[in-house]
Every structure is written in structure tokens, then in C-alpha cells.
Motif scaffolding. Structure first.
Motif, PDB file in Angstrom:
ATOM      1  N   THR A  92      10.053   1.363   9.733  1.00 13.01           N
ATOM      2  CA  THR A  92       9.645   0.150  10.459  1.00 13.01           C
ATOM      3  C   THR A  92      10.251   0.140  11.853  1.00 13.01           C
ATOM      4  OG1 THR A  92      11.525  -1.016   9.489  1.00 13.01           O
ATOM      5  CG2 THR A  92       9.424  -1.226   8.355  1.00 13.01           C
ATOM      6  N   ASP A 133       6.663  -2.030   2.368  1.00 13.06           N
ATOM      7  CA  ASP A 133       6.154  -3.139   3.181  1.00 13.06           C
ATOM      8  C   ASP A 133       4.991  -2.614   4.030  1.00 13.06           C
ATOM      9  OD1 ASP A 133       5.601  -5.003   5.134  1.00 13.06           O
ATOM     10  OD2 ASP A 133       7.693  -5.571   5.448  1.00 13.06           O
ATOM     11  N   PRO A 134       3.747  -2.879   3.572  1.00 11.01           N
ATOM     12  CA  PRO A 134       2.602  -2.241   4.243  1.00 11.01           C
ATOM     13  C   PRO A 134       2.390  -2.751   5.666  1.00 11.01           C
ATOM     14  CG  PRO A 134       1.848  -3.776   2.546  1.00 11.01           C
ATOM     15  CD  PRO A 134       3.341  -3.778   2.489  1.00 11.01           C
ATOM     16  N   GLU A 135       2.870  -3.971   5.928  1.00  6.09           N
ATOM     17  CA  GLU A 135       2.640  -4.498   7.279  1.00  6.09           C
ATOM     18  C   GLU A 135       3.563  -3.880   8.315  1.00  6.09           C
ATOM     19  OE1 GLU A 135       2.430  -8.797   6.629  1.00  6.09           O
ATOM     20  OE2 GLU A 135       0.630  -8.066   5.577  1.00  6.09           O
ATOM     21  N   ARG A 136       4.811  -3.700   7.937  1.00  4.34           N
ATOM     22  CA  ARG A 136       5.783  -3.249   8.941  1.00  4.34           C
ATOM     23  C   ARG A 136       5.958  -1.727   8.958  1.00  4.34           C
ATOM     24  NH1 ARG A 136      10.862  -5.469   7.696  1.00  4.34           N
ATOM     25  NH2 ARG A 136      11.538  -4.824   9.756  1.00  4.34           N
ATOM     26  N   SER A 137       5.541  -1.034   7.893  1.00  6.24           N
ATOM     27  CA  SER A 137       5.702   0.422   7.871  1.00  6.24           C
ATOM     28  C   SER A 137       4.607   1.076   8.699  1.00  6.24           C
ATOM     29  CB  SER A 137       5.620   0.946   6.421  1.00  6.24           C
ATOM     30  OG  SER A 137       6.630   0.352   5.647  1.00  6.24           O
ATOM     31  N   LYS A 138       4.989   2.028   9.529  1.00  3.66           N
ATOM     32  CA  LYS A 138       4.010   2.687  10.408  1.00  3.66           C
ATOM     33  C   LYS A 138       4.183   4.209  10.339  1.00  3.66           C
ATOM     34  CE  LYS A 138       2.528  -1.029  13.057  1.00  3.66           C
ATOM     35  NZ  LYS A 138       2.961  -2.003  12.097  1.00  3.66           N
ATOM     36  N   ASP A 160       3.223 -12.237  -3.609  1.00  3.43           N
ATOM     37  CA  ASP A 160       2.003 -11.454  -3.334  1.00  3.43           C
ATOM     38  C   ASP A 160       2.022 -10.109  -4.062  1.00  3.43           C
ATOM     39  OD1 ASP A 160       3.851  -9.968  -1.980  1.00  3.43           O
ATOM     40  OD2 ASP A 160       2.954 -10.213   0.006  1.00  3.43           O
ATOM     41  N   GLN A 197       4.273  -7.757  -3.825  1.00  7.26           N
ATOM     42  CA  GLN A 197       5.001  -6.665  -3.147  1.00  7.26           C
ATOM     43  C   GLN A 197       6.355  -6.440  -3.813  1.00  7.26           C
ATOM     44  OE1 GLN A 197       5.167  -6.760   1.216  1.00  7.26           O
ATOM     45  NE2 GLN A 197       7.135  -5.731   1.061  1.00  7.26           N
TER      46      GLN A 197
END
Ligand code: GLU
Length: 440
Positions: free
Chosen positions: A11, A44-49, A177, A179
Motif C-alpha cells: 500500500t 485490502d483490495p482498495e489500498r493494495s496496488k 464486508d 474482508q
């Protein structure tokens, strides 16, 4: 087999604080002939890139911290679901419904009454009907029910630790959710990947206490733990906000050498002196987590530059030949250029400035009182090319013509030729000078 892991969340970019964790785990594994796992905590799918995944790998490769295996938590969600089922079956998992606002209110009330802000387990008292109703309204999340007893371990750095589980809130392991949170995923991985030794920052001490109970509840082995101190700035100031500016990729861009960074981070905060080492193998040999202190460790980014300079200046020509060729230095001058320039650089990037000086000359630095002297001297300097005898012959001629000697002779000439008061031996430098701007 000794197995360690470095478990960054992709992240953000790795910084010096992460490096400390990675390096300790790497060295412990390698010293014991064991394996070092790179585990990407990417639940964490939103913050992992992906960009950060690539960045983490690039940084570790740059430093030579090669991993034996790479694992991604996002590929193991079924394992975490199975563990959650096992905890549910064991009666150690319970569903909660309080919103963050409600929890905050509870905490404030507890603090007002002088009690520690530990979750009160109100959800354990809910009837099935109440749970069904709340679940329909807002969805439930899951906590692990700690056994209220003391949790103890002998920490590889902090020594004996004893934490009263009753002073810790039951950790949330799965969000509303669905997660899976770090604590559950990490515990399952540490068990199933056979991790035998976990080193991480001292901000994880309380996590460790809860994780030990979860591991035991899942019937897994409990690894050894060591918690290293956190880094502070040079004056002891918190570094957490500034760590973003101490990203490994930025240090690389500034020319910091891997061995300088590794040599500092492998010893900083220990009873051993920081010395530049030539290889990771040397650092591993003397590494002992027990020699590190619990007190916060002061880190000054400037300390990396003397170490970098020492490393760079000791490099053999063969290791810099390509870089020097890339600057456009002609092959027949390359070795001399390295010999002359190396003593005057801190990072290899500084070579470019020295080569620009040799190729183009420099705007002269002439004090007003030296103007006539320099004009006379330049009239005595032949045009390039120059060789090993140019400087001696020229300064002898200038001395004879002007009567100047010593520093009054040499320093104004150096400044007129190079534009600066410091630099390589002029006799060595002259054969590389393709132009002297002061000659006109
Ligand atoms: N992803 C976690 C972190 O970066 C890992 C902590 C651990 O080593 O267990 O804080």
C-alpha cells in the motif's frame, strides 16, 4: 528449518523502517541456512496496488535481499475462511454489530470512569433474534474471544514479556464486508507456511499477544518472536510521518549504495559499531538480534553518505567501467578518469560533474587581485591536449614569470582552471582537461 518472512502491505513504498524488518528477518534465516519468505499482505483490495508490489520487489532485489518464496494473501482467502470456520466451531469467534461511533462512545465512557478502553463483549449477550435483526440492518463483523489469562513469551530483543489478555480488546478478524483482517491472515500464514521466527516492529507487541492465542486456538505452532525498536529522527523525534520521505527508491535515486544502507541498518541500535561491510555475508556473520536494545533507534539519513562515499571510493575500475563509458569518457582516458575523480565523489552520480569539467572546462573563479596574474599565466598555457607533465611545466613557467610560489601560485591557478578550490591533484587532472575556459 528456520523460516522467516517479511510481510509488507503493498500500500506504499518501502522505507528505512521496513528495511530494518526485512533485513533482520533475512539475516536470521540466512544465518541458520533457512528460508526467507516474501509475503505480500494484500487483503485490502482498495489500498493494495501492483505498482507497490513491483516496487517492493525492486527494492529488495536492489539490496540483494533475495527471497526463497513469494506468497500473496489475496490468493489464500479460502484458507482464512477455513480458519474462521475452525474458530467458530471452537467457540472462539463471535459476531458483533457496534458501529465505530458506538464503540467510540463506549471507550469514552470507560475512560471517564477510569477504566481501560477494552471492548466489553456486549455482543456475547445478544440473542439469536437480536443478532438476526442487527445483521439485517448493518451486517456483523467477527471478533476472536481471548482467554483472559496472561500471555507470555521470551522476546528475542525485549526479553521476557507478559501481557494480561484482559487488558486487550478481542481483536476483530473479519470485517462486516467480509474482508479478512491482517491478524487472522497473518496467523494462518505463519502457521501454514511453517514460520519459525517473526521479527517485526515493537508497535506489534500487543498484536503478538493476541496472535499467540489465535495460533493456539487453531492448533498451530507458535514461532519465536522479536520486536525491534522503532526508528526516530536524529533528535529523537517521531519518524512515522517522515518515513514517506525516506523511501528506499528515493535513497537509491540519491545515489545511496546498497552496502552503505545495509551496513547501517544491520547494526544501528545494537551494541556493535556501524562499519562499512563489503557483503551481506559479512553482515550476517556478526548479526545477533539479542544485541539490539529496546530503546527507540535514532536514524539520520546523512549517515548514509559517508558510508556510501567509502564504498564508492573503494570500487575497482572494472565495476565502474560501464558507467564511465556511458558518460562518454574515451576508453583510453577512462582508467585515469576513475583514479582522478574517485577521491572527490560521494555518490557515483558525482562522476558526471567531474567529466563535464574535464570535457568542457569550467567558468574560471578569479579573484579581482589575481586578474593580471591569471592573464599572464594563461598566456603561458599551451592549448590541449595535455599530459602528465603539463601542470609541472606550466606552474614552473608561471613561477618564473611572476615570482609567485606556494599556495599563492597554485590556488589561483586551480580556481582558474577548475572553477573551484578543491578537487583532484592538478598534475593528474590536467591530462584529462580537454578545454580550459580561462584560456579563452
Ligand atoms: N503487513 C504487516 C505490517 O506491515 C505485517 C506485520 C507482521 O510482520 O506481522 O505491519
Amino acid at each position: 528449518m528456520v523460516t522467516t518472512r517479511f510481510a509488507p502491505s503493498p500500500t506504499g513504498w518501502l522505507h528505512v523502517g521496513n528495511l530494518r524488518t526485512a533485513l533482520f528477518n533475512y539475516m536470521i534465516a540466512k544465518k541458520a541456512g533457512g528460508q526467507f519468505i516474501l509475503r505480500l499482505d494484500d487483503t485490502d483490495p482498495e489500498r493494495s496496488k501492483e505498482e507497490y508490489v513491483d516496487g517492493i520487489k525492486r527494492d529488495l532485489e536492489w539490496l540483494g535481499l533475495h527471497w526463497d518464496r513469494v506468497e500473496r494473501q489475496s490468493a489464500r482467502l479460502d484458507r482464512y475462511a477455513a480458519a474462521a470456520d475452525a474458530l467458530r466451531a471452537a467457540g472462539r469467534f463471535y459476531e458483533c454489530f457496534e458501529t465505530p461511533v458506538e464503540l467510540d462512545l463506549k471507550r469514552k465512557k470507560q475512560l471517564n470512569m477510569g477504566r481501560p478502553p477494552v471492548y466489553d463483549r456486549a455482543a456475547l449477550a445478544l440473542s439469536e433474534a437480536e443478532k438476526d435483526k442487527l445483521r439485517a440492518e448493518r451486517g456483523g463483523y467477527w471478533r476472536f474471544r481471548l482467554d483472559h489469562e496472561r500471555i507470555e513469551w521470551t522476546d528475542g530483543i525485549l526479553g521476557p514479556i507478559s501481557i494480561d489478555a484482559a487488558s486487550v480488546s478481542d481483536p476483530v478478524l473479519i470485517r462486516a464486508d467480509g474482508q479478512v483482517l491482517y491478524t487472522l491472515a497473518s496467523v494462518v500464514d505463519d502457521i501454514e507456511m511453517g514460520v519459525t521466527y517473526v521479527v517485526r516492529g515493537s508497535d506489534h507487541v500487543t498484536n503478538t499477544a493476541t496472535q499467540i492465542q489465535i495460533m493456539q486456538a487453531l492448533g498451530g505452532g507458535v514461532p519465536d518472536f522479536a520486536h525491534h525498536s522503532l526508528l526516530t529522527g536524529p533528535q529523537g523525534e517521531a519518524l512515522s510521518k517522515r518515513l514517506g520521505t525516506l523511501a528506499l527508491k528515493d535513497l537509491r535515486a540519491r545515489g545511496v549504495e546498497p552496502m552503505a544502507l545495509l551496513s547501517l541498518m544491520a547494526r544501528l541500535g545494537s551494541s556493535q559499531p556501524v562499519e562499512l561491510r563489503a557483503s551481506l555475508a559479512e553482515l550476517i556473520e556478526g548479526f545477533d538480534p539479542g544485541q539490539f536494545g529496546a530503546a527507540p533507534t535514532k536514524f539520520d539519513v546523512e549517515d548514509l553518505f559517508p558510508l556510501t562515499r567509502a564504498h564508492v571510493q573503494a570500487l575497482p575500475f572494472a565495476e565502474v567501467a560501464d558507467r564511465i563509458a556511458d558518460l562518454g569518457v574515451p576508453a583510453d582516458q577512462a582508467e585515469r578518469f576513475w583514479r582522478v575523480a574517485r577521491q572527490n565523489i560521494t555518490v557515483l552520480g558525482d562522476l558526471a560533474d567531474w567529466w563535464a569539467l574535464c570535457r568542457d572546462g569550467a567558468p574560471p573563479d578569479i579573484a579581482p587581485e589575481d586578474a593580471d596574474f591569471i592573464a599572464a599565466a594563461m598566456a603561458l598555457l599551451p592549448p590541449p591536449p595535455y599530459d602528465e607533465t603539463t601542470w609541472a611545466d606550466w606552474t614552473a613557467a608561471v613561477k618564473q614569470a611572476t615570482g609567485r610560489k606556494g599556495k599563492a601560485l597554485f590556488m589561483p591557478l586551480r580556481k582558474a582552471v577548475t572553477g573551484q578550490a578543491h578537487g583532484p591533484d592538478m598534475g593528474d587532472l590536467m591530462p584529462l582537461m580537454q578545454r580550459v575556459q580561462a584560456r579563452g
